[in-house]
Design an enzyme around this catalytic site. Structure first.
Site, PDB file in Angstrom:
ATOM      1  N   HIS A   1       9.992   9.129 -15.430  1.00  0.00           N
ATOM      2  CA  HIS A   1       8.740   9.721 -14.921  1.00  0.00           C
ATOM      3  C   HIS A   1       7.546   8.780 -15.041  1.00  0.00           C
ATOM      4  O   HIS A   1       6.486   9.061 -14.476  1.00  0.00           O
ATOM      5  CB  HIS A   1       8.412  11.026 -15.665  1.00  0.00           C
ATOM      6  CG  HIS A   1       9.375  12.138 -15.400  1.00  0.00           C
ATOM      7  ND1 HIS A   1       9.586  12.656 -14.140  1.00  0.00           N
ATOM      8  CD2 HIS A   1      10.195  12.832 -16.234  1.00  0.00           C
ATOM      9  CE1 HIS A   1      10.497  13.626 -14.210  1.00  0.00           C
ATOM     10  NE2 HIS A   1      10.886  13.754 -15.460  1.00  0.00           N
TER      11      HIS A   1
ATOM     12  N   ASP B   1      19.245  12.620 -13.195  1.00  0.00           N
ATOM     13  CA  ASP B   1      18.556  13.578 -14.071  1.00  0.00           C
ATOM     14  C   ASP B   1      18.172  14.812 -13.238  1.00  0.00           C
ATOM     15  O   ASP B   1      18.012  14.726 -12.021  1.00  0.00           O
ATOM     16  CB  ASP B   1      17.297  12.905 -14.644  1.00  0.00           C
ATOM     17  CG  ASP B   1      16.554  13.751 -15.668  1.00  0.00           C
ATOM     18  OD1 ASP B   1      16.771  13.551 -16.872  1.00  0.00           O
ATOM     19  OD2 ASP B   1      15.750  14.628 -15.249  1.00  0.00           O
TER      20      ASP B   1
ATOM     21  N   ASP C   1      20.331  17.152 -18.298  1.00  0.00           N
ATOM     22  CA  ASP C   1      19.594  18.414 -18.131  1.00  0.00           C
ATOM     23  C   ASP C   1      20.024  19.183 -16.880  1.00  0.00           C
ATOM     24  O   ASP C   1      19.472  20.236 -16.574  1.00  0.00           O
ATOM     25  CB  ASP C   1      18.069  18.214 -18.193  1.00  0.00           C
ATOM     26  CG  ASP C   1      17.570  16.992 -17.445  1.00  0.00           C
ATOM     27  OD1 ASP C   1      18.356  16.347 -16.741  1.00  0.00           O
ATOM     28  OD2 ASP C   1      16.352  16.691 -17.577  1.00  0.00           O
TER      29      ASP C   1
END
Ligand code: SP5
Ligand code: ZN
Length: 335
Positions: free
Chosen positions: A154, A190, A279
């Site tokens: 990110h 992800d 995740d």
């Protein structure tokens, strides 16, 4: 496959994050590392490549900020972790800001990524872990795993957020090109869109960024990762976003993965970087896909079948009890 890990990464431990208007315990906990270390094999200590490869991706002004932010926070008389609360929406004008609050809001894109006393050291160690894993693959091993924490995907050239401060995957992709790779592909699996990585390479033709993630119309980080973002300038066509709906299970994920893999294969990269998050797991406490532990073996196998030298960077994954098992399965499938 060699695994790289630096224990300094455990020391970064923010207390709380802002979530749905409340301060809640920080999801990106040091215990994630213990879960992974308990299931994977021996680890190797990373080397220190210095600041140079980090400066190739992040701006000097941002790195200066990040290194001194916690000290500046304490100097301003604050307790606890440094957290922004005010933001220069859509740019405002260039300003030289002295106050820590102005600087935090300038470089952050969310309120969920606190800076602690140990954040810089851990983020630096995380980047060096990735760089060492890259060096190992350049020296001839087909696959390596950088057990990075904090995660990186990110973080942009001059911003942090999403539990990320330095973009480990982008740092090694850029470093690989610096060391002679002609083309590098990044395949981000992800749950969340890898917005920092996308931004860093958005105008670059020689770095393909592909991301499979939760649709940003419903999920964090909202402002990036939509299917119509395909790159700009020389980078047109070198960004591929494959957003999937909440509730996505293996059947739908597998189709997107097949498309992503075909795109990577067509690009014919010299190196593949895989920002890997677990995740996407059914039991993840902050995410909404439904992959099972056995699906991680299959993801690893599909990516491994590309037969491209590959470096994996650890990104998200918050179901701590299952995290080590899921990472282990992915790596076993890959090698
Ligand atoms: C690397 C990565 O997976 N970053 C994800 C960042 C998502 N942050 C925003 C999601 C808000 C969920 N917060 C729940 C906290 C529960 N303790
Ligand atoms: Zn994530």
């Amino acid at each position: 496959m060699r695994i790289f890990f630096d224990p300094a990464q455990k020391e970064h431990a923010p207390a709380k994050e802002l979530h749905n208007g409340e301060l809640v315990p920080y999801a990106e906990k040091p215990a994630r590392l213990a879960s992974i270390l308990a299931k994977i094999g021996d680890t190797h200590t990373p080397r220190d490549f210095g600041l140079g490869p980090i400066q190739a991706v992040h701006s000097d002004a941002y790195l200066d900020f990040l290194r001194s932010a916690y000290e500046d926070w304490r100097t301003a008389g604050r307790m606890g972790d440094a957290v922004p609360y005010v933001f220069p929406v859509r740019g405002r004008r260039p300003l030289t800001l002295d106050r820590i609050d102005g600087r935090l809001g300038h470089y952050a894109f969310d309120c969920g990524t606190p800076i602690t006393e140990k954040t810089w050291a851990a983020a630096y160690a995380s980047a060096q872990t990735a760089l060492t894993a890259l060096e190992h693959v350049i020296s001839g091993d087909p696959v390596s795993f950088a057990l990075c924490r904090p995660p990186g995907h990110h973080a942009g050239r001059d911003y942090f957020g999403g539990y990320c401060y330095l973009n480990n995957a982008a740092i090694i992709a850029a470093n690989a090109i610096e060391k002679g790779a002609g083309r590098v592909a990044i395949l981000d699996v992800d749950y969340h869109h890898g917005n920092g990585t996308q931004d860093i390479f958005y105008e670059r033709a020689e770095v393909l960024t592909v991301s499979i993630h939760a649709d940003p119309s419903t999920d964090y980080p909202f402002y990036w990762g939509h299917a119509d973002e395909t790159g700009t300038g020389e980078g047109v066509g070198a960004t591929l976003n494959l957003p999937l709906r909440r509730g996505t299970d293996w059947a739908a994920f597998e189709q997107a993965l097949a498309r992503a893999i075909e795109t990577v294969a067509t690009f014919k990269p010299d190196l593949l970087v895989v920002p890997f998050g677990a995740d996407t797991f059914d039991g993840d406490p902050i995410s909404y896909f439904r992959l099972k532990s056995e699906d991680y073996t299959a993801i690893g196998q599909s990516i491994g079948a590309l037969n491209i030298p590959t470096v994996v960077t650890m990104e998200g994954g918050y179901a701590i009890e299952a995290l080590g098992e899921n990472v282990h399965r992915f790596l076993a499938g890959l090698s």
